[in-house]
Enzyme design. Structure first.
Site, PDB file in Angstrom:
ATOM      1  N   ASP A 166      -3.369  -6.253   4.814  1.00 49.41           N
ATOM      2  CA  ASP A 166      -3.565  -4.557   3.640  1.00 49.41           C
ATOM      3  C   ASP A 166      -4.980  -4.886   2.265  1.00 49.41           C
ATOM      4  OD1 ASP A 166      -3.608  -2.440   1.848  1.00 49.41           O
ATOM      5  OD2 ASP A 166      -1.146  -2.230   2.699  1.00 49.41           O
ATOM      6  N   GLU A 215      -7.142  -1.191   5.192  1.00 52.09           N
ATOM      7  CA  GLU A 215      -6.160  -2.216   6.203  1.00 52.09           C
ATOM      8  C   GLU A 215      -6.138  -2.017   7.527  1.00 52.09           C
ATOM      9  OE1 GLU A 215      -1.984  -0.382   6.030  1.00 52.09           O
ATOM     10  OE2 GLU A 215      -3.030   1.833   6.003  1.00 52.09           O
TER      11      GLU A 215
END
Length: 419
Positions: free
Chosen positions: A30, A125
Site C-alpha cells: 500500500d 495498492e
C-alpha cells in the site's frame, strides 16, 4: 468478552519485519499518502510540510493528505472546507490523475518484476503472491524489503507492506505498518494478531454494523469469533454472519487474481448538443450506471473504484474517482458515487460527454459485502439481478434505470416541482 483492544505494534517482535514468514506467501503493498507523495516528489520544496490533494471548491473533498497534514486530523474523503479549518497552513493542490496513473504503472511494474501474480486493487495498492519467487529473491519478508527499496530508489515514494498467509490478514498488516513500514503476521500467530483488533477491522463491517455488533458486546474480532452463529445471524444476516465468522478465525481462501490486472468496465455517452442542464446529466449518469452494473454482474465481477469522466465544451476532460470501502456491482451504488463526484466537481460549463467506469475488479464470488444496519438480506443487488433476468427475456429497453434505482426518488429529484 470485552478483552483489550490494544493492537500489535510494528515494534512487537511477534509481528515485526523479522518475524517468521514461512507459510506467508501473500503481500499487500500500500503506497503511503500516494497522491500527496507524488505531488511532493514533483515539488521537493513541499517536503515536510502538510500537503492536501483534493477538490479546491467549496464542495470539494480530500483525496489524499500527507502525514504532516494528518497530524492535524485531515483525512481522505473529508470535506475540503473542514480540512482548511483544521489545517489552514497546508498546501492545497488539485489532483493530477495523469501523474498519479503514470506513477501507479511504474510501481505496479516493479511488483511484476518479482512475481506475475499481482492483483491491483486501485492505483495505490495491490496483492502479490510471492510463493513462486522464493528461489530467485528469497523469503517473503526479504522480497517485501526489496520491493520497498526499489520503490524508494526508483520512484522516490514510500510504501507499507503486510506479509501474511492470506489476503485479508496481509491487508490488515500493511495498515498496521503505516507509514513506510513492514509487518509480518506469522502463520502460527494469525489469531494472536487478529483477535485483539476491533470488529470494525473486519472486511465488510461499516460504522453502523460495527455499532450494532458492539451493542451485543462484540467489541473485538476475538469476541465475534467466539459468538454463537445464531447471534451473528440475527445481527447481520445469514450470509454475512458466515463470512465474518470465517474471517474472525483467519480463514480467507481467496487467491491473488492477476487475470483482472488493469481491467475495468465502463460506458460513456456523447450528447448530440452540449448540455448545461444538471437534470439531463443526472439522467445520463443513471443510464450509464445501470449499464455498467449490468455488465459487472454479467461478467461475475465487482469493483472497488468508481470513476467519473466529464468532457467540457472546450474539449477539456476531467476525471474523478472514489475507492469504496468494499467492492460493488450494483447500479445504485455506482450512481450514488458518480453523482456525488459530479456535484463535488461542479464543472460550471456545458458538457459534451460523461462517462462512468468501475475499476479494481475482482470476482464477485466470496467478495466482502458492505453490511448496513437494518437492511434486508435481499436488497438492491437481488432487485437488479431480477431486472437483468427480465431484460434477458424481454429486452433491456423495458427496464429503465429509474426502475432499478428507485423510480419514485429519481422522479422526485428530476422534477423540482414534484413534492
Amino acid at each position: 468478552m470485552g478483552r483489550s483492544q490494544s493492537l500489535p505494534r510494528g515494534g512487537d517482535p511477534r509481528f515485526g519485519p523479522d518475524a517468521d514468514d514461512s507459510g506467508c506467501p501473500i503481500l499487500h503493498v500500500d503506497m503511503d499518502a500516494f497522491f500527496a507523495s507524488v505531488e511532493v516528489r514533483r515539488r521537493p520544496e513541499l517536503r515536510g510540510r502538510p500537503v492536501v490533494v483534493g477538490g479546491l471548491g467549496p464542495r470539494g473533498v480530500v483525496s489524499s493528505a500527507s502525514y504532516e497534514a494528518r497530524r492535524y486530523g485531515v483525512r481522505s474523503a473529508m470535506p475540503i472546507m473542514r480540512a482548511r479549518a483544521l489545517c489552514p497552513d497546508a498546501v492545497y493542490l488539485p489532483p493530477d490523475f495523469t501523474q498519479y496513473t503514470a506513477a501507479s504503472r511504474a510501481v505496479m511494474q516493479i511488483f511484476r518484476d518479482f512475481t506475475p501474480l499481482v492483483e491491483p486493487l486501485s492505483l495505490d495498492e495491490a496483492f502479490l503472491d510471492v510463493a513462486g519467487a522464493r528461489r530467485l529473491f528469497g523469503p517473503p519478508a526479504a522480497i517485501a524489503r526489496l520491493i520497498r527499496e526499489r520503490v524508494a530508489a526508483e520512484q522516490g515514494l514510500t510504501c507499507s507492506v503486510g506479509v501474511a498467509p492470506s489476503k485479508f490478514v496481509a491487508k490488515l498488516g500493511s495498515t498496521r505498518a503505516k507509514p513506510d513500514g513492514l509487518l509480518v503476521v506469522p502463520a502460527g500467530r494469525v489469531l494472536e494478531f487478529l483477535h485483539p483488533l476491533p470488529v470494525a477491522a473486519l472486511w465488510g463491517v461499516g460504522e453502523r454494523a460495527a455499532e450494532a455488533l458492539r451493542r451485543l458486546g462484540l467489541n473485538t474480532i476475538g469476541d465475534l469469533a467466539e459468538a454463537p452463529l445464531g447471534m451473528l445471524r440475527r445481527a447481520v444476516g445469514e450470509a454475512s454472519a458466515t463470512h465474518l465468522h470465517e474471517l474472525a478465525w483467519g480463514r480467507d481462501p481467496r487467491r491473488v487474481s492477476p487475470e483482472h490486472v488493469e481491467k475495468s468496465i465502463g460506458a460513456e455517452v456523447t450528447f448530440d448538443a452540449d448540455v448545461a442542464d444538471s437534470l439531463e446529466i443526472r439522467r445520463a449518469l443513471l443510464a450509464l450506471a445501470e449499464k455498467v452494473g449490468a455488465r459487472l454482474r454479467r461478467a461475475g465481477q465487482v469493483g472497488r473504484t468508481v470513476s467519473l469522466k466529464v468532457r467540457l465544451t472546450d474539449f477539456r476532460t476531467v476525471n474523478r474517482s472514489r475507492t469504496l470501502a468494499v467492492p460493488t456491482d450494483t447500479a445504485r451504488e455506482v450512481f450514488d458515487t458518480v453523482w456525488a463526484l459530479y456535484t463535488a466537481l461542479d464543472p460550471g460549463d456545458r458538457i459534451r460527454l460523461v462517462g462512468v467506469r468501475v475499476e479494481g475488479l475482482a470476482g464477485a464470488a466470496g467478495a466482502p459485502r458492505q453490511l448496513t444496519l437494518g437492511a434486508p438480506e435481499r436488497g438492491w443487488r437481488e432487485a437488479e439481478a431480477a431486472a437483468d433476468a427480465a431484460a434477458a427475456r424481454f429486452g433491456r429497453s423495458v427496464i429503465g434505470p429509474a426502475s432499478l434505482l428507485g423510480g419514485r426518488d429519481v422522479r422526485r429529484n428530476e422534477n423540482p416541482r414534484r413534492p
